[in-house]
Motif scaffolding. Structure first.
Motif, PDB file in Angstrom:
ATOM      1  N   UNK A  77     -41.395 -48.584  -2.839  1.00 35.63           N
ATOM      2  CA  UNK A  77     -40.361 -48.685  -1.810  1.00 35.63           C
ATOM      3  C   UNK A  77     -40.850 -48.184  -0.451  1.00 35.63           C
ATOM      4  N   UNK A  78     -42.144 -47.832  -0.359  1.00 37.11           N
ATOM      5  CA  UNK A  78     -42.682 -47.336   0.910  1.00 37.11           C
ATOM      6  C   UNK A  78     -42.379 -45.881   1.172  1.00 37.11           C
ATOM      7  N   UNK A  79     -42.089 -45.159   0.118  1.00 36.54           N
ATOM      8  CA  UNK A  79     -41.769 -43.741   0.249  1.00 36.54           C
ATOM      9  C   UNK A  79     -42.855 -42.912  -0.422  1.00 36.54           C
ATOM     10  N   UNK A  80     -42.912 -41.646  -0.043  1.00 36.58           N
ATOM     11  CA  UNK A  80     -43.822 -40.703  -0.691  1.00 36.58           C
ATOM     12  C   UNK A  80     -43.096 -39.377  -0.877  1.00 36.58           C
ATOM     13  N   UNK A  81     -43.449 -38.678  -1.940  1.00 40.01           N
ATOM     14  CA  UNK A  81     -42.806 -37.400  -2.232  1.00 40.01           C
ATOM     15  C   UNK A  81     -43.260 -36.367  -1.209  1.00 40.01           C
ATOM     16  N   UNK A  82     -42.306 -35.610  -0.701  1.00 40.54           N
ATOM     17  CA  UNK A  82     -42.617 -34.575   0.280  1.00 40.54           C
ATOM     18  C   UNK A  82     -43.515 -33.500  -0.330  1.00 40.54           C
ATOM     19  N   UNK A  83     -44.361 -32.930   0.526  1.00 38.38           N
ATOM     20  CA  UNK A  83     -45.287 -31.905   0.074  1.00 38.38           C
ATOM     21  C   UNK A  83     -44.512 -30.684  -0.428  1.00 38.38           C
ATOM     22  N   UNK A  84     -44.928 -30.209  -1.586  1.00 40.82           N
ATOM     23  CA  UNK A  84     -44.297 -29.028  -2.167  1.00 40.82           C
ATOM     24  C   UNK A  84     -43.121 -29.316  -3.078  1.00 40.82           C
ATOM     25  N   UNK A  85     -42.663 -30.580  -3.147  1.00 41.69           N
ATOM     26  CA  UNK A  85     -41.525 -30.928  -3.999  1.00 41.69           C
ATOM     27  C   UNK A  85     -41.967 -31.086  -5.453  1.00 41.69           C
ATOM     28  N   UNK A  86     -41.104 -30.691  -6.366  1.00 39.51           N
ATOM     29  CA  UNK A  86     -41.342 -30.866  -7.808  1.00 39.51           C
ATOM     30  C   UNK A  86     -40.232 -31.739  -8.389  1.00 39.51           C
ATOM     31  N   UNK A  87     -40.515 -32.371  -9.511  1.00 47.16           N
ATOM     32  CA  UNK A  87     -39.554 -33.302 -10.102  1.00 47.16           C
ATOM     33  C   UNK A  87     -38.292 -32.559 -10.550  1.00 47.16           C
ATOM     34  N   UNK A  88     -37.172 -33.270 -10.468  1.00 45.52           N
ATOM     35  CA  UNK A  88     -35.904 -32.691 -10.936  1.00 45.52           C
ATOM     36  C   UNK A  88     -35.700 -32.922 -12.420  1.00 45.52           C
ATOM     37  N   UNK A  89     -36.233 -34.056 -12.905  1.00 37.95           N
ATOM     38  CA  UNK A  89     -35.994 -34.426 -14.308  1.00 37.95           C
ATOM     39  C   UNK A  89     -37.301 -34.866 -14.939  1.00 37.95           C
ATOM     40  N   UNK A  90     -37.519 -34.452 -16.162  1.00 35.10           N
ATOM     41  CA  UNK A  90     -38.644 -34.931 -16.978  1.00 35.10           C
ATOM     42  C   UNK A  90     -38.060 -35.532 -18.248  1.00 35.10           C
ATOM     43  N   UNK A  91     -38.338 -36.794 -18.470  1.00 38.09           N
ATOM     44  CA  UNK A  91     -37.774 -37.473 -19.632  1.00 38.09           C
ATOM     45  C   UNK A  91     -38.667 -38.643 -20.015  1.00 38.09           C
ATOM     46  N   UNK A  92     -38.310 -39.293 -21.110  1.00 36.69           N
ATOM     47  CA  UNK A  92     -39.047 -40.481 -21.561  1.00 36.69           C
ATOM     48  C   UNK A  92     -38.257 -41.728 -21.178  1.00 36.69           C
ATOM     49  N   UNK A  93     -38.975 -42.671 -20.526  1.00 37.84           N
ATOM     50  CA  UNK A  93     -38.367 -43.941 -20.147  1.00 37.84           C
ATOM     51  C   UNK A  93     -39.160 -45.087 -20.765  1.00 37.84           C
TER      52      UNK A  93
END
Length: 283
Positions: A77-93
């Motif tokens: 989508x042309x986006x990138x994760x901001x520096x220092x951010x961590x995921x909110x959710x960890x799951x299996x998809x």
């Protein structure tokens, strides 16, 4: 997880987030009034299949789930994760692939064949980030010109600059280059010559020939003076060589002359200074 779609899995995981986080994500693109209006017109289904009026919390879960995606999704989508951010959710998809399974590859290899594509979904560990944790990967560059008129004005400026440069080049080519002449004036070299010392004799005295050691010393000095003249000074070399030859002849003549007769020291005798003579010859 079995029998559930990825959207259902993400919604179930989003429901586990704290209400403050859900509210911040949901209100990123919707106002509280809009959320309240959605809740008034929505219903939910409980575990028994019965419908219940939806609450604002139910709507915020749905809206937040729609804003939770993987790193690869945001990148597309042309986006990138901001520096220092961590995921909110960890799951299996579920992830789609056409690659055959290991068992299929081994079976085809045993038969000497190439395994055929096997489209299927398989679960893979995924990390989800919200819309609040990403930003545009590349900022769109600001336009250089604000309007067509600005472009036309810039083109006129370039044309004027090119015309001025061409005129300057033509003028420089038509103007003859100035002739520069240099004058060289050489000053004559001044040589200092010490005057010959003179002594007044009270009586006419007999002239005494110089001693051989004095002549040899004068000959050595004349030789040294010749060697000291630069090779570029041909005139100076010729004069110094001539002086050296004269002093050398004096030495040879002194060797061949008979011994001098002693003269009583009745009166002071004028003695020639051969060192000064040699210096005068070198000049």
């Amino acid at each position: 997880m079995k029998g559930m779609t990825n959207n259902q899995i993400i919604m179930n995981e989003a429901a586990k987030l704290d209400p403050a986080t859900l509210h911040a994500i949901a209100t990123a693109h919707h106002t509280p009034e809009q959320i309240a209006a959605m809740a008034a017109n929505a219903v939910t289904t409980d575990e028994n299949g019965d419908e219940q009026p939806a609450t604002i919390a139910d709507v915020e879960i749905i809206l937040a789930a729609a804003e939770l995606h993987t790193f690869d999704y945001w990148k597309k989508e042309g986006k990138s994760v901001k520096k220092g951010e961590t995921h909110l959710i960890e799951c299996y998809l579920w992830k789609y692939t056409t690659r055959p399974s290991k068992a299929q590859r081994e079976a085809a290899e045993a038969e000497g064949k190439e395994a055929a594509p096997a489209p299927h979904f398989y679960p893979t560990k995924s990390h989800l980030f919200s819309c609040l944790q990403v930003h545009d990967a590349k900022q769109a560059p600001a336009g250089r010109f604000g309007s067509v008129a600005a472009i036309m004005e810039y083109n006129k400026k370039l044309a004027a600059e090119r015309k001025a440069a061409k005129a300057a080049a033509e003028q420089a080519a038509s103007t003859p280059a100035p002739i520069i002449t240099e004058e060289h004036h050489e000053l004559p070299e001044l040589v200092h010559i010490d005057p010959l010392p003179t002594k007044k004799a009270s009586k006419p005295a007999a002239t005494k020939k110089p001693a051989p050691d004095v002549l040899r010393k004068a000959e050595r000095e004349a030789k040294a003076a010749f060697l000291a003249v630069p090779e570029t000074d041909r005139k100076g070399q010729a004069a110094a060589l001539d002086a050296w030859r004269k002093t050398r002849k004096l030495v040879e003549d002194a060797k061949q002359a008979p011994a001098a007769v002693a003269v009583p020291d009745e009166a002071p005798v004028k003695q020639l200074d051969f060192e000064s003579i040699a210096a005068g010859l070198l000049a």
